[in-house]
Design a protein around this motif. Structure first.
Motif, PDB file in Angstrom:
ATOM      1  N   VAL A   1       0.840  -1.206   0.000  1.00 48.51           N
ATOM      2  CA  VAL A   1       0.000   0.000   0.000  1.00 48.51           C
ATOM      3  C   VAL A   1       0.873   1.253   0.000  1.00 48.51           C
ATOM      4  O   VAL A   1       0.645   2.183  -0.775  1.00 48.51           O
ATOM      5  CB  VAL A   1      -0.987  -0.002   1.188  1.00 48.51           C
ATOM      6  CG1 VAL A   1      -1.716   1.328   1.293  1.00 48.51           C
ATOM      7  CG2 VAL A   1      -1.992  -1.137   1.037  1.00 48.51           C
ATOM      8  N   VAL A   2       1.899   1.274   0.841  1.00 47.64           N
ATOM      9  CA  VAL A   2       2.803   2.425   0.873  1.00 47.64           C
ATOM     10  C   VAL A   2       3.489   2.580  -0.484  1.00 47.64           C
ATOM     11  O   VAL A   2       3.568   3.687  -1.034  1.00 47.64           O
ATOM     12  CB  VAL A   2       3.835   2.292   2.012  1.00 47.64           C
ATOM     13  CG1 VAL A   2       4.912   3.367   1.915  1.00 47.64           C
ATOM     14  CG2 VAL A   2       3.138   2.356   3.369  1.00 47.64           C
TER      15      VAL A   2
ATOM     16  N   ASN B   1       2.461   6.224  -7.204  1.00 50.62           N
ATOM     17  CA  ASN B   1       1.527   7.156  -7.842  1.00 50.62           C
ATOM     18  C   ASN B   1       2.036   8.592  -7.727  1.00 50.62           C
ATOM     19  O   ASN B   1       1.920   9.375  -8.672  1.00 50.62           O
ATOM     20  CB  ASN B   1       0.132   7.045  -7.226  1.00 50.62           C
ATOM     21  CG  ASN B   1      -0.611   5.821  -7.711  1.00 50.62           C
ATOM     22  OD1 ASN B   1      -0.239   5.198  -8.698  1.00 50.62           O
ATOM     23  ND2 ASN B   1      -1.666   5.461  -7.004  1.00 50.62           N
ATOM     24  N   ARG B   2       2.606   8.934  -6.580  1.00 54.27           N
ATOM     25  CA  ARG B   2       3.177  10.277  -6.372  1.00 54.27           C
ATOM     26  C   ARG B   2       4.321  10.515  -7.346  1.00 54.27           C
ATOM     27  O   ARG B   2       4.446  11.583  -7.930  1.00 54.27           O
ATOM     28  CB  ARG B   2       3.650  10.378  -4.930  1.00 54.27           C
ATOM     29  CG  ARG B   2       3.868  11.775  -4.438  1.00 54.27           C
ATOM     30  CD  ARG B   2       2.505  12.398  -4.253  1.00 54.27           C
ATOM     31  NE  ARG B   2       2.379  13.605  -3.551  1.00 54.27           N
ATOM     32  CZ  ARG B   2       2.603  13.871  -2.296  1.00 54.27           C
ATOM     33  NH1 ARG B   2       3.106  12.991  -1.492  1.00 54.27           N
ATOM     34  NH2 ARG B   2       2.336  15.029  -1.785  1.00 54.27           N
ATOM     35  N   LEU B   3       5.142   9.490  -7.543  1.00 51.56           N
ATOM     36  CA  LEU B   3       6.262   9.563  -8.475  1.00 51.56           C
ATOM     37  C   LEU B   3       5.751   9.746  -9.910  1.00 51.56           C
ATOM     38  O   LEU B   3       6.236  10.611 -10.647  1.00 51.56           O
ATOM     39  CB  LEU B   3       7.082   8.280  -8.354  1.00 51.56           C
ATOM     40  CG  LEU B   3       8.455   8.234  -8.966  1.00 51.56           C
ATOM     41  CD1 LEU B   3       9.397   9.197  -8.277  1.00 51.56           C
ATOM     42  CD2 LEU B   3       9.004   6.820  -8.850  1.00 51.56           C
ATOM     43  N   ASP B   4       4.758   8.943 -10.290  1.00 50.86           N
ATOM     44  CA  ASP B   4       4.172   9.047 -11.633  1.00 50.86           C
ATOM     45  C   ASP B   4       3.564  10.422 -11.876  1.00 50.86           C
ATOM     46  O   ASP B   4       3.700  10.985 -12.963  1.00 50.86           O
ATOM     47  CB  ASP B   4       3.100   7.969 -11.838  1.00 50.86           C
ATOM     48  CG  ASP B   4       3.670   6.571 -11.958  1.00 50.86           C
ATOM     49  OD1 ASP B   4       4.900   6.436 -12.184  1.00 50.86           O
ATOM     50  OD2 ASP B   4       2.894   5.612 -11.801  1.00 50.86           O
ATOM     51  N   GLU B   5       2.879  10.972 -10.871  1.00 50.29           N
ATOM     52  CA  GLU B   5       2.279  12.303 -11.014  1.00 50.29           C
ATOM     53  C   GLU B   5       3.345  13.353 -11.300  1.00 50.29           C
ATOM     54  O   GLU B   5       3.153  14.235 -12.142  1.00 50.29           O
ATOM     55  CB  GLU B   5       1.501  12.676  -9.750  1.00 50.29           C
ATOM     56  CG  GLU B   5       0.232  11.884  -9.556  1.00 50.29           C
ATOM     57  CD  GLU B   5      -0.367  12.058  -8.162  1.00 50.29           C
ATOM     58  OE1 GLU B   5       0.176  12.840  -7.338  1.00 50.29           O
ATOM     59  OE2 GLU B   5      -1.383  11.398  -7.888  1.00 50.29           O
ATOM     60  N   ALA B   6       4.465  13.261 -10.597  1.00 50.06           N
ATOM     61  CA  ALA B   6       5.552  14.219 -10.817  1.00 50.06           C
ATOM     62  C   ALA B   6       6.110  14.068 -12.233  1.00 50.06           C
ATOM     63  O   ALA B   6       6.313  15.066 -12.936  1.00 50.06           O
ATOM     64  CB  ALA B   6       6.655  14.021  -9.778  1.00 50.06           C
ATOM     65  N   PHE B   7       6.358  12.833 -12.666  1.00 51.73           N
ATOM     66  CA  PHE B   7       6.893  12.607 -14.012  1.00 51.73           C
ATOM     67  C   PHE B   7       5.909  13.084 -15.083  1.00 51.73           C
ATOM     68  O   PHE B   7       6.312  13.694 -16.069  1.00 51.73           O
ATOM     69  CB  PHE B   7       7.248  11.141 -14.234  1.00 51.73           C
ATOM     70  CG  PHE B   7       8.476  10.697 -13.496  1.00 51.73           C
ATOM     71  CD1 PHE B   7       9.591  11.513 -13.380  1.00 51.73           C
ATOM     72  CD2 PHE B   7       8.521   9.447 -12.905  1.00 51.73           C
ATOM     73  CE1 PHE B   7      10.737  11.097 -12.710  1.00 51.73           C
ATOM     74  CE2 PHE B   7       9.667   9.019 -12.233  1.00 51.73           C
ATOM     75  CZ  PHE B   7      10.769   9.840 -12.130  1.00 51.73           C
TER      76      PHE B   7
ATOM     77  N   VAL C   1      10.144  11.000  -1.548  1.00 52.44           N
ATOM     78  CA  VAL C   1       9.389   9.921  -2.191  1.00 52.44           C
ATOM     79  C   VAL C   1      10.351   8.847  -2.681  1.00 52.44           C
ATOM     80  O   VAL C   1      10.147   7.653  -2.446  1.00 52.44           O
ATOM     81  CB  VAL C   1       8.519  10.457  -3.358  1.00 52.44           C
ATOM     82  CG1 VAL C   1       7.918   9.308  -4.164  1.00 52.44           C
ATOM     83  CG2 VAL C   1       7.424  11.365  -2.840  1.00 52.44           C
ATOM     84  N   ILE C   2      11.410   9.267  -3.346  1.00 48.75           N
ATOM     85  CA  ILE C   2      12.392   8.320  -3.874  1.00 48.75           C
ATOM     86  C   ILE C   2      13.079   7.571  -2.736  1.00 48.75           C
ATOM     87  O   ILE C   2      13.246   6.352  -2.788  1.00 48.75           O
ATOM     88  CB  ILE C   2      13.408   9.055  -4.764  1.00 48.75           C
ATOM     89  CG1 ILE C   2      12.687   9.612  -5.997  1.00 48.75           C
ATOM     90  CG2 ILE C   2      14.548   8.132  -5.170  1.00 48.75           C
ATOM     91  CD1 ILE C   2      13.499  10.593  -6.802  1.00 48.75           C
TER      92      ILE C   2
ATOM     93  N   ASP D   1       0.950  11.876   5.605  1.00 45.26           N
ATOM     94  CA  ASP D   1       0.034  12.767   4.883  1.00 45.26           C
ATOM     95  C   ASP D   1      -0.451  12.141   3.575  1.00 45.26           C
ATOM     96  O   ASP D   1      -1.652  12.185   3.272  1.00 45.26           O
ATOM     97  CB  ASP D   1       0.712  14.109   4.607  1.00 45.26           C
ATOM     98  CG  ASP D   1       0.985  14.905   5.871  1.00 45.26           C
ATOM     99  OD1 ASP D   1       0.364  14.628   6.921  1.00 45.26           O
ATOM    100  OD2 ASP D   1       1.837  15.821   5.807  1.00 45.26           O
ATOM    101  N   ALA D   2       0.478  11.559   2.803  1.00 46.86           N
ATOM    102  CA  ALA D   2       0.108  10.954   1.524  1.00 46.86           C
ATOM    103  C   ALA D   2      -0.808   9.748   1.730  1.00 46.86           C
ATOM    104  O   ALA D   2      -1.805   9.572   1.015  1.00 46.86           O
ATOM    105  CB  ALA D   2       1.365  10.539   0.758  1.00 46.86           C
ATOM    106  N   LEU D   3      -0.491   8.935   2.721  1.00 46.63           N
ATOM    107  CA  LEU D   3      -1.279   7.736   2.998  1.00 46.63           C
ATOM    108  C   LEU D   3      -2.659   8.098   3.553  1.00 46.63           C
ATOM    109  O   LEU D   3      -3.659   7.477   3.182  1.00 46.63           O
ATOM    110  CB  LEU D   3      -0.517   6.840   3.972  1.00 46.63           C
ATOM    111  CG  LEU D   3      -0.987   5.417   4.138  1.00 46.63           C
ATOM    112  CD1 LEU D   3      -1.053   4.687   2.808  1.00 46.63           C
ATOM    113  CD2 LEU D   3      -0.062   4.681   5.094  1.00 46.63           C
TER     114      LEU D   3
END
Length: 105
Positions: free
Chosen positions: A22-23, A29-35, A45-46, A71-73
């Motif tokens: 889950v984490v 998803n956070r990484l994909d959004e940035a890219f 995140v990395i 916060d993200a979770l």
């Protein structure tokens, strides 16, 4: 009042395989959004993704990282479309991260 712990202080957070997933899902998803936005992903995140992808069940997170993951979770768990199984595992991780937040206070 005691001083705040340094940002380099780490905390152990033990996660089951499902909780790790889950984490990992939330951070990927956070990484994909940035890219997709052609932005540089946040360093935390990395770093946390690398920690989660190691073979251990215990993650070592700085207080800053733990707070950002919390916060993200929390945002993911609160979404209506989040699968129930993810809500359960995510909520368990949030409880552990809350302990880290209290230790930092």
């Amino acid at each position: 009042m005691s001083p705040s712990p340094p940002e380099t202080e780490t905390y152990e957070v033990t996660l089951s395989r499902d909780e790790q997933w889950v984490v990992h899902h939330v951070l990927s998803n956070r990484l994909d959004e940035a890219f997709n936005a052609e932005e540089t992903p946040p360093e935390w995140v990395i770093e946390v993704l690398e920690a989660v992808e190691t073979d251990g069940a215990t993650e070592r997170l700085t207080g800053h990282q733990a707070g950002r993951v919390y916060d993200a979770l929390a945002a993911y768990v609160d979404r209506e479309e989040t699968p129930d199984r993810d809500v359960g595992h995510g909520s368990a991780v949030l409880d552990r991260l809350e302990d880290v937040r209290e230790a930092r206070a």
